[in-house]
Design a protein around this motif. Sequence first.
Motif, PDB file in Angstrom:
ATOM      1  N   ARG A  16       0.826  -0.873  -0.055  1.00 35.52           N
ATOM      2  CA  ARG A  16       0.041   0.051   0.072  1.00 35.52           C
ATOM      3  C   ARG A  16       0.922   1.113  -0.077  1.00 35.52           C
ATOM      4  NH1 ARG A  16       0.554   2.339   4.776  1.00 35.52           N
ATOM      5  NH2 ARG A  16       0.491   1.340   6.706  1.00 35.52           N
ATOM      6  N   PRO A  17       0.290   2.543  -0.581  1.00 36.94           N
ATOM      7  CA  PRO A  17       0.952   3.553  -0.270  1.00 36.94           C
ATOM      8  C   PRO A  17       1.207   4.180   1.307  1.00 36.94           C
ATOM      9  CG  PRO A  17      -1.245   4.142  -1.307  1.00 36.94           C
ATOM     10  CD  PRO A  17      -0.923   2.673  -1.014  1.00 36.94           C
ATOM     11  N   GLN A  18       2.064   4.993   1.619  1.00 44.71           N
ATOM     12  CA  GLN A  18       2.006   5.715   3.085  1.00 44.71           C
ATOM     13  C   GLN A  18       0.972   6.236   3.146  1.00 44.71           C
ATOM     14  OE1 GLN A  18       5.320   7.694   4.145  1.00 44.71           O
ATOM     15  NE2 GLN A  18       6.933   6.346   3.508  1.00 44.71           N
ATOM     16  N   ILE A  31      10.207  -1.032   1.387  1.00 44.16           N
ATOM     17  CA  ILE A  31       9.610  -2.286   1.121  1.00 44.16           C
ATOM     18  C   ILE A  31      10.754  -2.978   0.235  1.00 44.16           C
ATOM     19  CG2 ILE A  31       8.081  -1.584  -0.433  1.00 44.16           C
ATOM     20  CD1 ILE A  31       7.675  -4.417   2.113  1.00 44.16           C
ATOM     21  N   ALA A  32      11.302  -2.198  -0.769  1.00 42.19           N
ATOM     22  CA  ALA A  32      12.018  -2.813  -1.636  1.00 42.19           C
ATOM     23  C   ALA A  32      13.405  -3.199  -1.032  1.00 42.19           C
ATOM     24  CB  ALA A  32      12.417  -1.690  -2.617  1.00 42.19           C
ATOM     25  N   CYS A  33      14.089  -2.393  -0.245  1.00 43.33           N
ATOM     26  CA  CYS A  33      15.242  -2.904   0.353  1.00 43.33           C
ATOM     27  C   CYS A  33      15.130  -3.668   1.499  1.00 43.33           C
ATOM     28  CB  CYS A  33      16.082  -1.555   0.936  1.00 43.33           C
ATOM     29  SG  CYS A  33      15.253  -0.861   2.142  1.00 43.33           S
ATOM     30  N   ASN A  34      13.938  -3.932   1.877  1.00 41.94           N
ATOM     31  CA  ASN A  34      13.611  -5.013   3.039  1.00 41.94           C
ATOM     32  C   ASN A  34      13.743  -6.302   2.331  1.00 41.94           C
ATOM     33  OD1 ASN A  34      12.457  -6.526   4.981  1.00 41.94           O
ATOM     34  ND2 ASN A  34      10.237  -5.831   4.323  1.00 41.94           N
ATOM     35  N   SER A 339       2.835  -3.122   4.605  1.00 45.60           N
ATOM     36  CA  SER A 339       3.288  -1.656   4.748  1.00 45.60           C
ATOM     37  C   SER A 339       4.274  -1.326   4.091  1.00 45.60           C
ATOM     38  CB  SER A 339       3.022  -1.444   6.161  1.00 45.60           C
ATOM     39  OG  SER A 339       4.038  -0.457   6.561  1.00 45.60           O
ATOM     40  N   PRO A 340       4.472  -0.004   3.503  1.00 48.97           N
ATOM     41  CA  PRO A 340       5.663   0.128   2.613  1.00 48.97           C
ATOM     42  C   PRO A 340       7.013   0.544   3.833  1.00 48.97           C
ATOM     43  CG  PRO A 340       4.332   1.804   2.477  1.00 48.97           C
ATOM     44  CD  PRO A 340       3.592   1.106   3.315  1.00 48.97           C
ATOM     45  N   VAL A 341       6.363   0.792   4.914  1.00 44.62           N
ATOM     46  CA  VAL A 341       7.515   1.691   5.728  1.00 44.62           C
ATOM     47  C   VAL A 341       8.400   0.678   6.351  1.00 44.62           C
ATOM     48  CG1 VAL A 341       5.857   3.637   5.876  1.00 44.62           C
ATOM     49  CG2 VAL A 341       6.021   1.886   7.838  1.00 44.62           C
TER      50      VAL A 341
END
Length: 370
Positions: A16-18, A31-34, A339-341
């Motif tokens: 989802r977006p923030q 999320i990507a680096c996660n 979640s993206p954060v």
Amino acid sequence: MTASEQTAVRVAVRVRPQTARERSNREKDCIACNITTRQRSFTFDYLFDPSSTQQDIYNQSVRPLVDAALSGYNATVFAYGQTGSGKTYTMGSSSWDGLTEDDLGMLPRALKQIFEERGRREQSSNMILRASFLEIHNEELRDLLSIPSTLPFGIGARRATLQIREDPQGGIYFAGAEEREVESFRDMCELLEQGTARRAVGSTEMNAHSSRSHAIFTLIIEQRLIRESDFLIALNTSDGAGTEDGANLAEEEYIVSKFHFVDLAGSERLKKTKAEGERLKEGININSGLLALGNVISALGDEQKRHSVHVPYRDSKLTRMLQDSLGGNSRTLMIACVSPVDSNSEESLNTLKYANRARNIKNTPIINRD
Ligand code: ADP
């Protein structure tokens, strides 16, 4: 047929977006680096990034299930993820009041498509639609359509006692649950409104309105299909003399399919919610229910590869009640919401692992070794 088309279960991941609050807190979007920093690689059928719209998700992943349900297959869509990851938004399984057309979730979009199809059929009586709305809370099955809305759950509340039963054909039904015949999209909105108002909500450290129950909205589609035989068509296109005899040749087929929309309870780990007492008990039940669901879905993947695999449907109320709609010819979609954060990265990784296991693809386990 591609590999993904052969699977009984498809898995989508939606990031989802923030939210406005996360943006104002200047949360790190991670999320990507996660995914890469933890050196894991996952394979999913669909990946929806924060720019994906409800329409994109519906068209790509849910519409094929609606088409299948209209052809007589049972289908189930699950939304999985931690509280606040966008499950209810994606599914559209709470009140639609005040939502824009663009915000409408998978459930209202599916219902719209089904009602449109019903309208296109010559006689609407050829398709009868009935709906039930249940929840599982603390491994108890409750009817969201027949409990008085003025009473809270808990002390003094009248509980509808529901039993999960199996008919001789292996079909599952919920003895005591209200099934309402619905005539229009507006009827559906009202029904959802009522059920949503009755859902058990509790307060956790993570989200004051987090839902601690699994909500299951089921649409039963009964269709009487009349198929004209070639002979009939031939008779009708002649001088008309044979039409009456020909009408007797039309084959009537009666098909019933079930479409479940399941908004699962939040998957967050117990230590993060700091739950105690009743909340802790709820959390333990939620986690064991989600584990049972993961085990069933994963076993279904194994079943496709080698027969005679035990599928542990009876390990939870949720899997038992969906038994006739998971596996076999049924179509299943799991939408894993994340979640993206950065602050949620641990839970996001857990969600991806769960979804990956559900998808049951043996990945090359590690990439980007450094
Ligand atoms: P959950 O059901 O997993 O607890 P919600 O669906 O309630 O989470 O989503 C949490 C918040 O984020 C809500 O305010 C919701 O409107 C918002 N939200 C979730 N997904 C999206 C999205 N894709 N686009 C815009 N807002 C979203």
